[in-house]
Design an enzyme around this catalytic site. Structure first.
Site, PDB file in Angstrom:
ATOM      1  N   ASP A 111       0.835  -1.199   0.000  1.00  0.00           N
ATOM      2  CA  ASP A 111       0.000   0.000   0.000  1.00  0.00           C
ATOM      3  C   ASP A 111       0.875   1.257   0.000  1.00  0.00           C
ATOM      4  O   ASP A 111       1.663   1.468   0.919  1.00  0.00           O
ATOM      5  CB  ASP A 111      -0.902  -0.013   1.241  1.00  0.00           C
ATOM      6  N   HIS A 149      -3.564   0.641  -2.723  1.00  0.00           N
ATOM      7  CA  HIS A 149      -4.494   1.229  -1.749  1.00  0.00           C
ATOM      8  C   HIS A 149      -5.901   1.201  -2.324  1.00  0.00           C
ATOM      9  O   HIS A 149      -6.194   1.880  -3.315  1.00  0.00           O
ATOM     10  CB  HIS A 149      -4.094   2.666  -1.418  1.00  0.00           C
TER      11      HIS A 149
END
Length: 382
Positions: A312, A341
């Site tokens: 992420d 993300h």
């Protein structure tokens, strides 16, 4: 000039062939096993046996990069779904917008409800894939828009701060009264998951929810804001917040210095000059003490699934409290190697992503478990 063009096209063609061959021969390598972190229990065993997608996640072979996974969500076409907007008046005379998915199916009054909480400045359109997934599972879907979000008017000089659950509490109680026979669940994305976690922790066993899913949560928002996130995400998030502030400048000018807020260069500075000041906190330490989603995280009493990608680019994996998931029986963490993300894109379909489908697998599995053993896992509201 023609020779140069021919050479260029040949190189591009050969490059495409090499990329395709690499993906073809490494197809199995692209299938990434998922790390599951949990405390063994009857609930965990039931969920894992029912949710087969928790075994692996296979990102698009040409878009496994964390930035592509994150940014492609803005460019892949959304499904054609319709919403019906309802404005709900709050106790302080403020209003917020609820966007109900117009289902093509006839839903019973006791059909499970899923509340979808979009990201930082997201709206119903941004989570339309999720809403389509809800319809496929026979669930009644409603999108929660924070005050002034989702192109709704702001009738009070107040925006909802990062972890203030009071507005969401009023929405949940309203849904309980409107559909008393239905089980209520929730899915939060990014900042929406922070608000959801804040609500679950603050209200503990009195949440009126049966289960929840947090996708790409950041856990410790104070550390996340202080450390900042990489570009271009920092710029995009700050730009969208300023755009929201600019839209409601007239309603907020009595409580904020709009010019000063618009001059902020970081998310942390913006949070301090807007939300910290708006809520009357003395400093950011006091602000995070009341808004950090992990402040009461060990008080969460309902089954909850968190889905995080270890790559992420916004919520760093270092912020994931792995020990928490192995010490509390209602918690389950699915940590993928790829996904970016709020990405988790496994196809170019306009339908739900892998994370969306996994979220619904989980909610359905928990509801099934509760029906089988409601004496141990009945969720009571106070």
């Amino acid at each position: 000039m023609g020779v140069i063009t021919a050479i260029f096209l040949t190189v591009v063609f050969i490059g495409c062939i090499l990329v395709y061959m690499k993906a073809f021969f490494n197809e199995n390598e692209n299938k990434k096993l998922i790390e599951l972190h949990y405390k063994p229990s009857a609930l965990a065993a039931h969920v894992i046996s029912r949710c087969t997608r928790l075994a692996e996640f296979s990102p698009l072979w040409w878009a496994s990069n964390k930035h592509l996974q994150t940014l492609l969500t803005f460019f892949i076409p959304k499904p054609e779904v319709e919403f019906e907007r309802q404005f709900l008046q709050l106790k302080d005379k403020g209003i917020l917008a609820l966007d109900w998915l117009k289902s093509t199916k006839k839903l019973k009054k006791r059909a499970p409800i899923v509340i979808v909480l979009p990201g930082l400045t997201g709206d119903a359109y941004s989570v339309s894939r999720t809403c389509q997934g809800a319809e496929e599972r026979g669930m009644r879907c409603v999108v929660f828009n924070k005050r002034g979000h989702g192109d709704s008017p702001l009738t009070t000089p107040k925006l909802q701060s990062f972890g203030d659950p009071l507005d969401f509490r009023q929405v949940v109680k309203y849904l309980c009264a409107k559909y008393p026979e239905a089980s209520i669940t929730a899915i939060g994305y990014s900042a929406g998951s922070a608000l959801l976690a804040s609500y679950l922790g603050e209200y503990g066993s009195s949440t009126y929810l049966t289960s929840a899913v947090c996708i790409s949560p950041g856990y410790d928002s104070e550390a996340l804001f202080e450390n900042g996130c990489s570009q271009p995400y920092h710029f995009i998030l700050l730009y969208n917040l300023k755009k929201l502030l600019c839209k409601h400048a007239s309603a907020l000018s009595s409580v904020l210095d709009i010019s000063s807020a618009m001059a902020c260069n970081t998310l942390l500075e913006f949070e301090e000059k807007v939300y910290c000041k708006m809520y009357g906190f003395m400093d950011m330490h006091q602000y995070w003490d009341k808004n950090n989603p992990n402040r009461d995280i060990d008080e969460i009493s309902i089954p909850i699934l968190c889905i995080n990608s270890l790559d992420d680019p916004i919520c760093d994996k270092e912020l994931i409290p792995f020990d928490l998931f192995t010490s509390l029986p209602n918690f389950l963490l699915a940590a993928t190697a790829k996904g970016g993300h709020c990405g988790f894109i496994d196809s170019l379909s306009t339908g739900p992503t892998w994370a969306d489908k996994t979220a619904f697998d989980y909610l359905v599995a928990v509801l099934d478990f509760l029906e089988q053993d409601d004496t141990n896992y009945r969720i009571k509201g106070k």
